[in-house]
Design a protein around this motif. Structure first.
Motif, short mmCIF file in Angstrom:
data_model
loop_
_atom_site.label_atom_id
_atom_site.label_comp_id
_atom_site.label_asym_id
_atom_site.label_seq_id
_atom_site.Cartn_x
_atom_site.Cartn_y
_atom_site.Cartn_z
N UNK A 54 25.96 11.01 56.61
CA UNK A 54 24.96 10.47 57.54
C UNK A 54 25.03 8.96 57.41
N UNK A 55 25.36 8.30 58.51
CA UNK A 55 25.63 6.87 58.48
C UNK A 55 24.63 6.15 59.39
N UNK A 56 23.68 5.41 58.82
CA UNK A 56 22.84 4.56 59.67
C UNK A 56 23.72 3.64 60.51
N UNK A 57 23.36 3.46 61.77
CA UNK A 57 24.14 2.77 62.81
C UNK A 57 25.19 3.70 63.42
N UNK A 115 19.46 -4.30 52.32
CA UNK A 115 20.00 -3.44 51.26
C UNK A 115 21.53 -3.41 51.25
N UNK A 116 22.14 -4.49 51.71
CA UNK A 116 23.57 -4.64 51.50
C UNK A 116 24.47 -4.60 52.71
N UNK A 130 7.12 -2.41 59.55
CA UNK A 130 8.13 -2.03 58.55
C UNK A 130 9.52 -2.57 58.85
N UNK A 131 9.69 -3.21 60.00
CA UNK A 131 11.00 -3.73 60.36
C UNK A 131 11.88 -2.65 60.93
N UNK A 132 12.89 -3.06 61.72
CA UNK A 132 13.75 -2.05 62.31
C UNK A 132 14.81 -1.60 61.33
N UNK A 133 15.58 -0.59 61.74
CA UNK A 133 16.59 0.01 60.88
C UNK A 133 17.62 -1.02 60.43
N UNK A 134 18.09 -1.85 61.34
CA UNK A 134 19.14 -2.81 61.01
C UNK A 134 18.64 -3.85 60.01
N UNK A 135 17.40 -4.28 60.15
CA UNK A 135 16.85 -5.25 59.19
C UNK A 135 16.80 -4.65 57.79
N UNK A 151 26.80 -5.91 66.05
CA UNK A 151 26.04 -4.98 66.87
C UNK A 151 24.55 -5.27 66.76
N UNK A 152 23.81 -4.79 67.75
CA UNK A 152 22.35 -4.84 67.74
C UNK A 152 21.84 -3.46 68.14
N UNK A 153 20.58 -3.19 67.85
CA UNK A 153 19.94 -1.94 68.28
C UNK A 153 19.07 -2.24 69.48
N UNK A 154 19.35 -1.54 70.59
CA UNK A 154 18.58 -1.70 71.81
C UNK A 154 17.94 -0.35 72.16
N UNK A 155 17.16 -0.33 73.23
CA UNK A 155 16.57 0.96 73.62
C UNK A 155 16.62 1.14 75.13
N UNK A 156 16.59 2.44 75.50
CA UNK A 156 16.51 2.82 76.91
C UNK A 156 15.38 3.83 77.05
N UNK A 157 14.71 3.88 78.20
CA UNK A 157 13.57 4.78 78.36
C UNK A 157 13.97 6.24 78.20
N UNK A 158 13.05 7.04 77.68
CA UNK A 158 13.25 8.48 77.62
C UNK A 158 12.88 9.09 78.96
N UNK A 159 13.49 10.24 79.27
CA UNK A 159 13.14 10.93 80.52
C UNK A 159 11.72 11.43 80.49
#
Length: 511
Positions: A283-286, A87-88, A77-82, A94-102
């Protein structure tokens, strides 16, 4: 009337200073119709982002499999930023990255990072209004939005209800990629800890001794009251009624689902300035929770020319997490709202409540004297970190007022602008003893000492919820200890600090 202690047995008049459960899946789809039961079970098994039943109870292999499924779904489905760019969303930095959960059973935490080197004053991104969720969008009418939010329901409850309805639409919803991202975050802050509103009773015991525990329980009761008003919103809000004519909120969504949604919205809602009432909570994506909150940051999301943009306040290297200011909130609020505690929070504070004794024959005169100097018969004193001495100095005149017993002295307090009444060493000692006993009693309510807290925090494997709770109570104890030390110093400065305190049958109360 400020009663200042004088070793010459005089009072000097001056103005008062002014001054459990395991969390359920976010927005889980629930239907009251039996024909949807099998579909719901299938949906829960297929969606790793909201499948607590499978993920939390399954063996390690199933956990790994569910995480792999979630990763494939993101690719599909593609990531949030894509989705936002499609959609405008204009080009951004910026980019969306990730870090491990505890917790290995949970998906990694996503966060917004700089895609290139940034300097203070650069615009990191500008999200168009068409991708921002506000009450104006949810209710379709600003007048209705204002009516609702000035009555029994908060903006957060309205936004949570809207997202729960959108969740029911699944991939048909325009907001599906954003809701999926909220599902993934599971109401966790960037430290991967949920708000205490979602902790079990045993986990809330980590906060024993802290006033924050009572705040959590009170907030939870408030959420329950809002849940009971949801049906009223459904009837009043035409846009929701037309789209979901048969889904009465309290029948479609159990309280625990609403509570989870409410907490998720609470953790990511943005308070916009200089906009209409119906747009102030967004509510603001990003935005949060992908952005990290920081107490000493001054960058804020702002509504500008049909978009919500972020102008950074510091330099970033490519890959650095982007931070924003969370407002002047104490650590108790940061923990309840966002699931973290800031050790460097200069806005941290505790409250001390003092009240004049209503049984005092001179209560009305004392209440009048307090009001003339900007204080109430029940007065809350804010003790800010680093300013504990100032807070104690502000409390003392109020407490001294409560200790005045002679009616003639009370009349002098009410009428005089200069030296007005005697305050003997024994009376001053009684005031200071009451205050020092109060601080000692508050410290005694905590089951651990500061040194024990330090030992706990040195354990790298300490449970994350226990860690943030220990951080909070440790900082509270430091404030209380500083207040106690200040009070004891004042006692030691008395001409004869060994003097016995005078009896005071109508002393003010402290809590």
């Amino acid at each position: 009337m400020d009663l200042v202690y004088s070793p010459m047995a005089k009072c000097i008049s001056a103005p008062f200073p002014s001054f459990t459960h395991r969390p359920l899946a976010l927005f889980s789809r629930v239907s009251i119709s039996p024909k949807y039961a099998n579909a719901r079970r299938l949906w829960k098994m297929c969606s790793a982002s909201s499948s607590d039943t499978l993920v939390d109870n399954g063996p390690v292999k199933e956990v790994r499999k569910s995480l792999e499924v979630a990763s494939k779904k993101e690719d599909e489905y593609g990531d949030l930023k894509s989705w936002m760019h499609q959609n405008g969303l204009p080009p951004c930095k910026v980019v969306i990255k990730d870090r491990p959960s505890h917790d290995a059973k949970h998906l990694p935490i996503h966060y917004v990072a700089a895609s290139e080197d940034l300097q203070a004053g650069d615009i990191a991104f500008a999200v168009p209004d068409s991708l921002v969720v506000t009450l104006e969008r949810v209710l379709g009418n600003e007048t209705i939005a204002e009516l609702l939010t000035t009555n029994k329901l908060s903006e957060l409850a309205c936004l949570a209800l809207y997202l729960m309805y959108e969740k029911k639409q699944g991939k048909k919803s325009f907001w599906y990629p954003y809701i999926r991202e909220l599902d993934r975050q599971r109401a966790r802050g960037q430290l991967s800890v949920e708000s205490p509103l979602l902790w079990s009773d045993a986990e809330l015991d980590y906060l024993t001794g802290s006033p924050t525990k009572a705040e959590v329980l009170e907030r939870a009761e408030g959420i329950k009251r809002e849940y009971n008003e949801l049906d009223t919103v459904w009837f009043m809000a035409g846009s929701l009624f037309q789209q979901y004519p048969y889904d009465i909120p309290t029948e479609a969504f159990p309280f625990e689902i609403f509570k989870q949604a409410f907490v998720a919205v609470q953790s990511c809602v943005v308070h916009l300035q200089k906009v209409s009432l119906a747009r102030r909570f967004a509510l603001v994506p990003l935005g949060p929770p992908l952005l990290s909150y920081c107490s000493n940051c001054k960058a804020m999301l702002a509504a500008v020319n049909g978009a919500v943009q972020l102008v950074v306040d510091r330099s970033y290297s490519a890959g650095d997490p982007i931070v924003v200011w969370c407002g002047p909130q104490p650590n108790s609020k940061l923990l309840i709202n966002y699931g973290f505690v800031d050790e460097e929070n200069s806005y941290d504070r505790l409250m001390v409540e003092a009240a004049l004794n209503t049984e005092d024959p001179q209560y009305q005169d004392k209440r009048l004297a307090a009001q003339r100097n900007g204080k109430l018969s029940v007065q809350a004193f804010q003790v800010c970190v680093g300013k504990e001495r100032e807070a104690v100095l502000e409390m003392l005149p109020y407490l001294r007022l409560g200790y005045v017993s002679d009616p003639s002295e009370m009349q002098t307090v009410l009428s005089s602008q200069g030296p007005i009444c005697p305050m003997s060493p024994c009376m001053e000692r009684a005031v200071l003893d009451q205050l020092s006993d109060y601080f000692r009693a508050r410290l005694a309510c905590y089951p651990t000492t500061l040194s024990e807290d330090e030992a706990l925090l040195s354990d790298a494997d300490l449970d994350p919820k226990k860690r943030v709770a220990t951080q909070l109570v440790r900082l509270e104890k430091k404030i209380l200890n500083a207040c106690l030390e200040t009070t004891v110093n004042f006692i030691n400065q008395l001409p004869d600090h060994s003097v016995s305190p005078c009896p005071a049958p109508f002393a003010p109360t402290l809590k």
